[in-house]
Structures are given as structure tokens and as C-alpha cells.
Design an enzyme around this catalytic site. Sequence first.
Site, PDB file in Angstrom:
ATOM      1  N   ASN A 131     -43.285 -18.469  52.572  1.00 15.97           N
ATOM      2  CA  ASN A 131     -42.392 -19.372  53.301  1.00 15.97           C
ATOM      3  C   ASN A 131     -40.979 -19.041  52.840  1.00 15.97           C
ATOM      4  O   ASN A 131     -40.594 -19.366  51.723  1.00 15.97           O
ATOM      5  CB  ASN A 131     -42.767 -20.821  52.948  1.00 15.97           C
ATOM      6  CG  ASN A 131     -41.760 -21.824  53.479  1.00 15.97           C
ATOM      7  OD1 ASN A 131     -40.911 -21.495  54.308  1.00 15.97           O
ATOM      8  ND2 ASN A 131     -41.851 -23.061  53.010  1.00 15.97           N
ATOM      9  N   TRP A 132     -40.245 -18.368  53.712  1.00 19.02           N
ATOM     10  CA  TRP A 132     -38.906 -17.913  53.311  1.00 19.02           C
ATOM     11  C   TRP A 132     -37.857 -19.030  53.358  1.00 19.02           C
ATOM     12  O   TRP A 132     -36.727 -18.830  52.924  1.00 19.02           O
ATOM     13  CB  TRP A 132     -38.448 -16.751  54.212  1.00 19.02           C
ATOM     14  CG  TRP A 132     -39.115 -15.445  53.875  1.00 19.02           C
ATOM     15  CD1 TRP A 132     -40.016 -15.204  52.879  1.00 19.02           C
ATOM     16  CD2 TRP A 132     -38.922 -14.189  54.547  1.00 19.02           C
ATOM     17  NE1 TRP A 132     -40.393 -13.885  52.882  1.00 19.02           N
ATOM     18  CE2 TRP A 132     -39.744 -13.240  53.891  1.00 19.02           C
ATOM     19  CE3 TRP A 132     -38.142 -13.786  55.630  1.00 19.02           C
ATOM     20  CZ2 TRP A 132     -39.794 -11.894  54.291  1.00 19.02           C
ATOM     21  CZ3 TRP A 132     -38.197 -12.451  56.030  1.00 19.02           C
ATOM     22  CH2 TRP A 132     -39.007 -11.528  55.363  1.00 19.02           C
ATOM     23  N   LYS A 133     -38.214 -20.158  53.939  1.00 20.93           N
ATOM     24  CA  LYS A 133     -37.263 -21.275  54.073  1.00 20.93           C
ATOM     25  C   LYS A 133     -35.980 -20.748  54.756  1.00 20.93           C
ATOM     26  O   LYS A 133     -36.077 -19.907  55.632  1.00 20.93           O
ATOM     27  CB  LYS A 133     -37.002 -21.910  52.706  1.00 20.93           C
ATOM     28  CG  LYS A 133     -38.321 -22.258  52.002  1.00 20.93           C
ATOM     29  CD  LYS A 133     -38.165 -23.079  50.771  1.00 20.93           C
ATOM     30  CE  LYS A 133     -39.549 -23.336  50.172  1.00 20.93           C
ATOM     31  NZ  LYS A 133     -39.534 -24.196  49.005  1.00 20.93           N
ATOM     32  N   HIS A 193     -44.373 -29.765  55.507  1.00 23.24           N
ATOM     33  CA  HIS A 193     -43.871 -29.265  54.227  1.00 23.24           C
ATOM     34  C   HIS A 193     -43.077 -30.367  53.526  1.00 23.24           C
ATOM     35  O   HIS A 193     -42.410 -31.163  54.179  1.00 23.24           O
ATOM     36  CB  HIS A 193     -42.989 -28.030  54.460  1.00 23.24           C
ATOM     37  CG  HIS A 193     -42.602 -27.369  53.175  1.00 23.24           C
ATOM     38  ND1 HIS A 193     -41.524 -27.791  52.437  1.00 23.24           N
ATOM     39  CD2 HIS A 193     -43.166 -26.351  52.474  1.00 23.24           C
ATOM     40  CE1 HIS A 193     -41.439 -27.040  51.347  1.00 23.24           C
ATOM     41  NE2 HIS A 193     -42.433 -26.152  51.352  1.00 23.24           N
ATOM     42  N   GLU A 237     -40.319 -30.390  52.075  1.00 19.63           N
ATOM     43  CA  GLU A 237     -38.891 -30.492  52.425  1.00 19.63           C
ATOM     44  C   GLU A 237     -38.698 -31.170  53.770  1.00 19.63           C
ATOM     45  O   GLU A 237     -37.723 -31.886  53.995  1.00 19.63           O
ATOM     46  CB  GLU A 237     -38.247 -29.099  52.382  1.00 19.63           C
ATOM     47  CG  GLU A 237     -38.018 -28.650  50.952  1.00 19.63           C
ATOM     48  CD  GLU A 237     -38.252 -27.170  50.702  1.00 19.63           C
ATOM     49  OE1 GLU A 237     -38.090 -26.365  51.625  1.00 19.63           O
ATOM     50  OE2 GLU A 237     -38.606 -26.830  49.554  1.00 19.63           O
ATOM     51  N   GLU A 267     -49.460 -28.729  48.032  1.00 20.93           N
ATOM     52  CA  GLU A 267     -48.212 -28.383  47.355  1.00 20.93           C
ATOM     53  C   GLU A 267     -47.659 -29.619  46.647  1.00 20.93           C
ATOM     54  O   GLU A 267     -46.943 -30.420  47.268  1.00 20.93           O
ATOM     55  CB  GLU A 267     -47.180 -27.882  48.369  1.00 20.93           C
ATOM     56  CG  GLU A 267     -47.613 -26.639  49.118  1.00 20.93           C
ATOM     57  CD  GLU A 267     -46.412 -25.854  49.611  1.00 20.93           C
ATOM     58  OE1 GLU A 267     -46.280 -24.699  49.228  1.00 20.93           O
ATOM     59  OE2 GLU A 267     -45.600 -26.410  50.363  1.00 20.93           O
ATOM     60  N   GLY A 290     -40.478 -25.126  43.723  1.00 25.70           N
ATOM     61  CA  GLY A 290     -39.154 -24.620  43.342  1.00 25.70           C
ATOM     62  C   GLY A 290     -38.697 -25.061  41.960  1.00 25.70           C
ATOM     63  O   GLY A 290     -37.522 -24.952  41.623  1.00 25.70           O
ATOM     64  N   SER A 292     -44.300 -22.978  42.892  1.00 26.89           N
ATOM     65  CA  SER A 292     -43.940 -22.073  41.789  1.00 26.89           C
ATOM     66  C   SER A 292     -45.016 -21.025  41.489  1.00 26.89           C
ATOM     67  O   SER A 292     -45.259 -20.693  40.333  1.00 26.89           O
ATOM     68  CB  SER A 292     -43.599 -22.875  40.524  1.00 26.89           C
ATOM     69  OG  SER A 292     -42.466 -23.695  40.762  1.00 26.89           O
ATOM     70  N   GLY A 323     -43.052 -19.744  48.044  1.00 30.87           N
ATOM     71  CA  GLY A 323     -41.655 -19.861  48.465  1.00 30.87           C
ATOM     72  C   GLY A 323     -40.832 -18.762  47.825  1.00 30.87           C
ATOM     73  O   GLY A 323     -40.831 -17.608  48.264  1.00 30.87           O
ATOM     74  N   GLY A 324     -40.140 -19.103  46.740  1.00 36.21           N
ATOM     75  CA  GLY A 324     -39.190 -18.196  46.089  1.00 36.21           C
ATOM     76  C   GLY A 324     -39.720 -16.784  45.855  1.00 36.21           C
ATOM     77  O   GLY A 324     -39.027 -15.799  46.132  1.00 36.21           O
TER      78      GLY A 324
HETATM   79  P1  PGA Z   1     -41.909 -22.249  45.618  1.00 38.28           P
HETATM   80  O1  PGA Z   1     -42.052 -22.972  47.046  1.00 38.28           O
HETATM   81  O2  PGA Z   1     -42.974 -21.173  45.572  1.00 38.28           O
HETATM   82  O3  PGA Z   1     -40.524 -21.693  45.594  1.00 38.28           O
HETATM   83  O4  PGA Z   1     -42.156 -23.290  44.567  1.00 38.28           O
HETATM   84  C1  PGA Z   1     -43.303 -23.225  47.616  1.00 38.28           C
HETATM   85  C2  PGA Z   1     -43.129 -23.869  48.973  1.00 38.28           C
HETATM   86  O5  PGA Z   1     -42.192 -24.648  49.173  1.00 38.28           O
HETATM   87  O6  PGA Z   1     -43.937 -23.616  49.889  1.00 38.28           O
END
Ligand code: PGA
Length: 259
Positions: A9-11, A100, A102, A172, A178, A218, A239-240
Site C-alpha cells: 500500500n503505497w499510500k 484502512h 487512515e 492491521e 507506521g 510495520s 506500507g512503508g
Molecule cells: P506500515 O503500513 O507497513 O508502514 O506500518 C501498513 C499499512 O498502513 O497498510
Amino acid sequence: MRKPLIAGNWKMNHNQLATRAWCRRFRDIAREDGRPPAADVELAIAPPFTSIPAFLAETGEEEISTGAQNLHQESSGAFTGELSAGMLVELPVDFVILGHSERRHVFGESDERISLKVAAARENQLLPYLCVGETEDERDSGRMEPTIEKQLQAGLSRISLGSADDLVIAYEPVWAIGTGRTATREQAQEAHGFLREILASICSSEIARGVRILYGGSVKANNAGDLAAMPDVDGFLVGGASLDAGSFLSIARAWSGND
Ligand code: PGA
């Protein structure tokens, strides 16, 4: 029986130029390694909307699938700035991340709205990745299970699953996204096993046994192998660490020792 799925997930990261560079690096690594990147796992990436055409142009459907990070539940209308499931299918994308943390916590999306989005995805043959997860407060006060049960029940309340291929779930925990604080493998297994039980009560045990439940929060190359060993962890939503093609592929390869 459940093929591991490693999704990125590149956001709001990677414009078109960066997307093309990521794809080149992805191909180079696969070539150096002398084996296809997705030999024993399925790979997926959700770029930002505007980078999806560049991503599609650079990658093959057989090596990696492409998804969106959101959609609007209506098919058209006066919804400035929004995109419908039908528009995403035209690109084309295969899946969409919904619910998600966010979207829930930064954009205030309710379970009700998320259930409408899940229904819109299914009506358009887009595979929903339904995300659920508790906050730190909810976990500390012993409410992890009721929180994720409610999110799962509500998220699926407007659809019926014909097969295990109609849904992906991502667990998650909000406190792990993050933050560099990954859930322990025991915590992940406990939540995943619980979600599978709830899913069996919503649809059938057969479907629940086949639905993939990804862990997200993470995930990095150095903790992926540990989490991958757990029986109900079927892949990751990253994510990251998915922003770099090398670390994304290292996470995918953490599964090799766990087949
Ligand atoms: P992260 O994000 O791997 O940067 O913790 C995961 C996500 O939001 O799907």
C-alpha cells in the site's frame, strides 16, 4: 491451500516517475535472482490513483496485480473529487483496499460507509481487501476482539461471499501502522484465528478456511519470516517497506522457508 499474498500500500507516495523507477528495480532484481518474483507467492501493489496507469504499463498481470486505495460507493453523481468502482475497473485494477485505518481515523469513515464501499466493489467484480484493527486503547482495555469483530461483521453486512476468492481481510492493529511496533507473532495469530472463526459464523467454515487474512503494521524483511510462520497469517499488507522494490521483494521471499 491459501496462496500467500504480499500486497503493498503505497499510500500518497510515488508519483509516475518514481513508479516507473520502482518497476525497473523490481524487474532488475528478478532478473539478477534468475527466477520470477512471484514463484510461490502472489504479489500486489496499490499505487496512488494517478500512478496506476504508469504501474500497469510497466508490469505484467501475471507477475503482480494492481489495486486502488479507495473508492466512492456511488456509481456516479455530484461527488467532487471521488472515483467510482466502475471507473477503477476501467483502468483496470483488480482489487481495492477498504476500511484502512487512515480512512477510518483520518477521514472519519464509519463502518456503515465502509460496508457500502465493500458492496460497490463486489458489484463491480473488484476484490475488496477489508482492513480491520484495534487502537492501542482498545487493546489495552481488553477490547481487541469485540472491536475487530464489529468491523468485520459490519464490513461484510451488505455482501454474500460466493467463494473464498471474493474477499481478502487485512488485520492491521492501529498501534502498529507506521510506528515500527510490529505485533508479535502470537498477537497476530490470536487475532487472525479469531477473525477466521467470526468469518466462519458469517459465511461458512469452508469459505472461511480459504479466505486469506493478511497482517499489516510495520512489516519489514527482518520480521516477516517470524510472522509468516503462523498458521493463520496468509500474507502481508505492507506500507512503508513496500516503497522500495528491494525490501518489498525481500518480504515476499520471507515465505520461501515457510511453505
Ligand atoms: P506500515 O503500513 O507497513 O508502514 O506500518 C501498513 C499499512 O498502513 O497498510
